[in-house]
Design a protein around this motif. Structure first.
Motif, PDB file in Angstrom:
ATOM      1  N   LYS A   6       1.054  -1.247  -0.061  1.00  0.00           N
ATOM      2  CA  LYS A   6       0.054   0.164   0.099  1.00  0.00           C
ATOM      3  C   LYS A   6       0.763   1.286  -0.144  1.00  0.00           C
ATOM      4  O   LYS A   6       1.756   1.515   0.783  1.00  0.00           O
ATOM      5  N   GLY A   8       0.976   5.174   0.621  1.00  0.00           N
ATOM      6  CA  GLY A   8       0.049   6.252   0.961  1.00  0.00           C
ATOM      7  C   GLY A   8       0.468   7.544   0.173  1.00  0.00           C
ATOM      8  O   GLY A   8       1.327   7.314  -0.684  1.00  0.00           O
ATOM      9  N   GLY A   9      -0.207   8.462   0.412  1.00  0.00           N
ATOM     10  CA  GLY A   9      -0.351   9.681  -0.375  1.00  0.00           C
ATOM     11  C   GLY A   9       0.948  10.206  -0.530  1.00  0.00           C
ATOM     12  O   GLY A   9       1.532  11.131  -1.381  1.00  0.00           O
ATOM     13  N   SER A  40      -2.891   5.180  -2.675  1.00  0.00           N
ATOM     14  CA  SER A  40      -3.744   6.306  -2.119  1.00  0.00           C
ATOM     15  C   SER A  40      -3.648   7.531  -3.141  1.00  0.00           C
ATOM     16  O   SER A  40      -2.984   7.543  -4.110  1.00  0.00           O
ATOM     17  N   ALA A  41      -4.443   8.536  -3.047  1.00  0.00           N
ATOM     18  CA  ALA A  41      -4.359   9.780  -3.829  1.00  0.00           C
ATOM     19  C   ALA A  41      -2.871  10.318  -3.514  1.00  0.00           C
ATOM     20  O   ALA A  41      -2.435  10.449  -2.355  1.00  0.00           O
ATOM     21  N   THR A  46      -6.664  14.533  -1.740  1.00  0.00           N
ATOM     22  CA  THR A  46      -8.027  14.093  -1.296  1.00  0.00           C
ATOM     23  C   THR A  46      -8.434  15.566  -0.374  1.00  0.00           C
ATOM     24  O   THR A  46      -9.451  15.868  -0.473  1.00  0.00           O
ATOM     25  N   GLU A  70      -7.472   8.941  -6.105  1.00  0.00           N
ATOM     26  CA  GLU A  70      -7.047   7.399  -6.039  1.00  0.00           C
ATOM     27  C   GLU A  70      -7.215   7.056  -7.733  1.00  0.00           C
ATOM     28  O   GLU A  70      -6.338   6.305  -7.884  1.00  0.00           O
ATOM     29  N   PHE A 134      -9.467   3.030  -0.363  1.00  0.00           N
ATOM     30  CA  PHE A 134     -10.058   4.193   0.246  1.00  0.00           C
ATOM     31  C   PHE A 134     -11.607   3.909  -0.499  1.00  0.00           C
ATOM     32  O   PHE A 134     -12.492   4.422  -0.144  1.00  0.00           O
ATOM     33  N   ARG A 148     -11.781   8.516   5.985  1.00  0.00           N
ATOM     34  CA  ARG A 148     -10.367   9.267   5.877  1.00  0.00           C
ATOM     35  C   ARG A 148      -9.407   8.087   6.321  1.00  0.00           C
ATOM     36  O   ARG A 148      -9.657   7.226   6.894  1.00  0.00           O
ATOM     37  N   GLY A 149      -8.331   7.890   5.501  1.00  0.00           N
ATOM     38  CA  GLY A 149      -7.350   7.114   5.864  1.00  0.00           C
ATOM     39  C   GLY A 149      -7.516   5.651   5.345  1.00  0.00           C
ATOM     40  O   GLY A 149      -6.834   4.444   5.681  1.00  0.00           O
ATOM     41  N   GLY A 150      -8.801   5.445   4.349  1.00  0.00           N
ATOM     42  CA  GLY A 150      -9.190   4.194   4.014  1.00  0.00           C
ATOM     43  C   GLY A 150      -8.473   3.335   3.364  1.00  0.00           C
ATOM     44  O   GLY A 150      -8.675   1.936   3.454  1.00  0.00           O
ATOM     45  N   SER A 151      -7.338   4.132   2.714  1.00  0.00           N
ATOM     46  CA  SER A 151      -6.589   2.975   1.757  1.00  0.00           C
ATOM     47  C   SER A 151      -5.639   1.850   2.748  1.00  0.00           C
ATOM     48  O   SER A 151      -5.457   0.864   2.094  1.00  0.00           O
ATOM     49  N   ASP A 152      -5.476   2.240   4.077  1.00  0.00           N
ATOM     50  CA  ASP A 152      -4.848   1.184   4.930  1.00  0.00           C
ATOM     51  C   ASP A 152      -5.662   0.235   5.035  1.00  0.00           C
ATOM     52  O   ASP A 152      -5.462  -1.152   5.054  1.00  0.00           O
TER      53      ASP A 152
HETATM   54  N1  LIG Z   1      -6.927   9.446   0.068  1.00  0.00           N
HETATM   55  C1  LIG Z   1      -7.376   9.197   1.307  1.00  0.00           C
HETATM   56  C2  LIG Z   1      -7.337   7.811   1.684  1.00  0.00           C
HETATM   57  C3  LIG Z   1      -5.970   7.478   2.330  1.00  0.00           C
HETATM   58  O1  LIG Z   1      -5.811   6.245   3.109  1.00  0.00           O
HETATM   59  O2  LIG Z   1      -5.036   8.180   2.298  1.00  0.00           O
HETATM   60  P1  LIG Z   1      -3.474   8.143   2.954  1.00  0.00           P
HETATM   61  O3  LIG Z   1      -3.151   6.428   2.770  1.00  0.00           O
HETATM   62  O4  LIG Z   1      -2.533   9.129   2.230  1.00  0.00           O
HETATM   63  O5  LIG Z   1      -3.634   8.487   4.427  1.00  0.00           O
HETATM   64  C4  LIG Z   1      -7.452  10.025   2.356  1.00  0.00           C
HETATM   65  O6  LIG Z   1      -6.718  11.168   2.245  1.00  0.00           O
HETATM   66  O7  LIG Z   1      -8.281   9.769   3.313  1.00  0.00           O
END
Ligand SMILES: N[C@@H](CC(=O)OP(=O)(O)O)C(=O)O
Ligand SMILES: Nc1ncnc2c1ncn2[C@@H]1O[C@H](COP(=O)(O)OP(=O)(O)O)[C@@H](O)[C@H]1O
Length: 392
Positions: A6, A8-9, A40-41, A46, A70, A134, A148-152
């Protein structure tokens, strides 16, 4: 090995970082590993998209707009992999092979998601799927988000359903550190941390791994956090150990409750330190601490009640901020952790309501990020345990 990586942004925050991500994926594939990528984006996309929706928009329209972060990054990562000769495909909501589906309540539809994920697994020996983190697809086919943070969450959930050996969370820190490296000096990688420790931290700011993601971690699935500069997806970083647990625990032995009162407590520094320190020096463990407006309550094993009372009385004599100490016993403590405790509005109300109905007095209710401790009279312990067990 089968690995879900994964990004992250922060790790996809620029073209150079995307190239670096693609290099690390290429190296892992070249070493014979099956890799599924969750992206992630890029950077703060986002946040920027959400900030730009300054007008009236329905939830469905918001989700469509926000999903573009994303949707863009999976195309970028796919293109960077293709340029390196790696067979890659991007996967987004609406595609026939899209895995994450939600039900009419917006909850992940576990059986449908599992089934679709299994179909995706069968392609891993030929191609690297680059999946939008996400995002989810609702029952009507419309796009929605996992929060928010849903990519994890996407990554750990897919890792679990894919029977992956490992989920690697690639971010902008070396792993879970002794403190936020962007705020404190000399932060070091902790190396290993348990799911419960990390959930406590991540609910309160250390968003290295989103807390909702850790609910999907089982014993068989390794989860590791690495820095995007590390280059190697398969080594280093922090390993997250153990599994997410729902736990209801009644302490086997009674506790005593020592309350120290004094009007100046809240205005003076070091009062808590000297009370706790005096007990600590005598080898008395504080099981729980709670504080009121003009008081501090410390719970210790009932067998230590007499000694603790004398030690705290000595503090009362020495410190003008505290006026008096008293002891109440025997008391029982029930702790609960896990489930939807930290995210469900009204959960405390659900927990305490049955106690009120049964006329059971709650002496103290102490909450942390992920747990609730209920203190009741020792004689009420068994009925109290039943009430909590009935709830969860
Ligand atoms: N892009 C989404 C999902 C996410 O998980 O982002 P990141 O992995 O950058 O925390 C967010 O900002 O909520
Ligand atoms: N104890 C800690 N250890 C590591 N990182 C921490 C800690 N506390 C806070 N953080 C912060 O968490 C951030 C990682 O989360 P996030 O910004 O969501 O990353 P990503 O965009 O890769 O998902 C780090 O940049 C760091 O500032």
């Amino acid at each position: 090995m089968r690995v879900v990586a994964k990004f992250g942004g922060t790790s996809l925050g620029s073209g150079d970082r995307i190239a670096r991500a693609a290099d690390s994926i290429e190296a892992a594939v070249a070493n014979g590993h099956e890799i599924a990528v969750v992206a992630s984006a890029m950077g703060s996309t986002t946040d920027d998209l959400i900030d730009d929706i300054t007008f009236e928009a329905s939830d469905a329209d918001r989700a469509e707009i926000v999903s573009m972060g994303e949707r863009t990054s999976v195309r970028m990562v796919k293109a960077a992999l293709t340029a390196r000769g790696v067979d890659a495909t991007f996967v987004e909501p609406g595609d026939p092979e899209w895995p994450v589906v939600t039900d009419e309540y917006g909850e992940v539809d576990v059986s449908a998601t599992r089934e679709r994920t299994e179909a995706l697994v069968s392609t891993l020996d030929e191609t690297v799927p680059v999946i939008t983190g996400f995002l989810a697809e609702g029952p009507d086919g419309a796009v929605s988000t996992l929060g928010r943070g849903g990519s994890d969450t996407t990554a750990v959930m897919l890792g679990s359903y894919m029977d992956a050996d490992e989920v690697v969370i690639v971010t902008d820190v070396e792993g879970v550190m002794t403190g936020d490296p962007h705020a404190v000096e000399g932060a070091r990688n902790v190396g290993e941390i348990s799911v419960d420790e990390l959930r406590n931290l991540s609910f309160r700011g250390a968003e290295v791994v989103a807390p909702s993601a850790l609910s999907y971690k089982d014993e068989a699935l390794d989860v590791r956090v690495v820095h995007y500069q590390h280059g190697d997806l398969l080594t280093g970083g922090t390993t997250i150990e153990g599994t997410f647990e729902n736990l209801i625990d009644l302490r086997e032995r009674p506790l005593a409750c020592l309350t120290v009162a004094g009007r100046s407590i809240r205005n003076e520094s070091g009062v808590f330190q000297s009370l706790a320190g005096a007990l600590g020096d005598a080898g008395i463990n504080i099981d729980v601490a709670a504080s009121g407006l003009d008081s501090i309550t410390l719970y210790v094993d009932a067998e230590e009640a007499g000694r603790a009372e004398n030690i705290l009385h000595q503090q009362v004599i020495e410190r003008p901020e505290v006026a008096s100490v008293t002891v109440d016993e025997p008391l029982a403590i029930i702790r609960l952790t896990g489930g939807e405790l930290p995210t469900q509005p009204g959960v405390i109300h659900e927990i305490v309501d049955p106690f009120a109905e049964e006329r059971i007095q709650i002496h103290d209710l102490v909450t942390s990020a992920t747990s609730v401790a209920i203190v009741v009279a020792w004689s009420d312990r068994e009925r109290s345990l039943e009430l909590v067990q009935d709830l969860f």
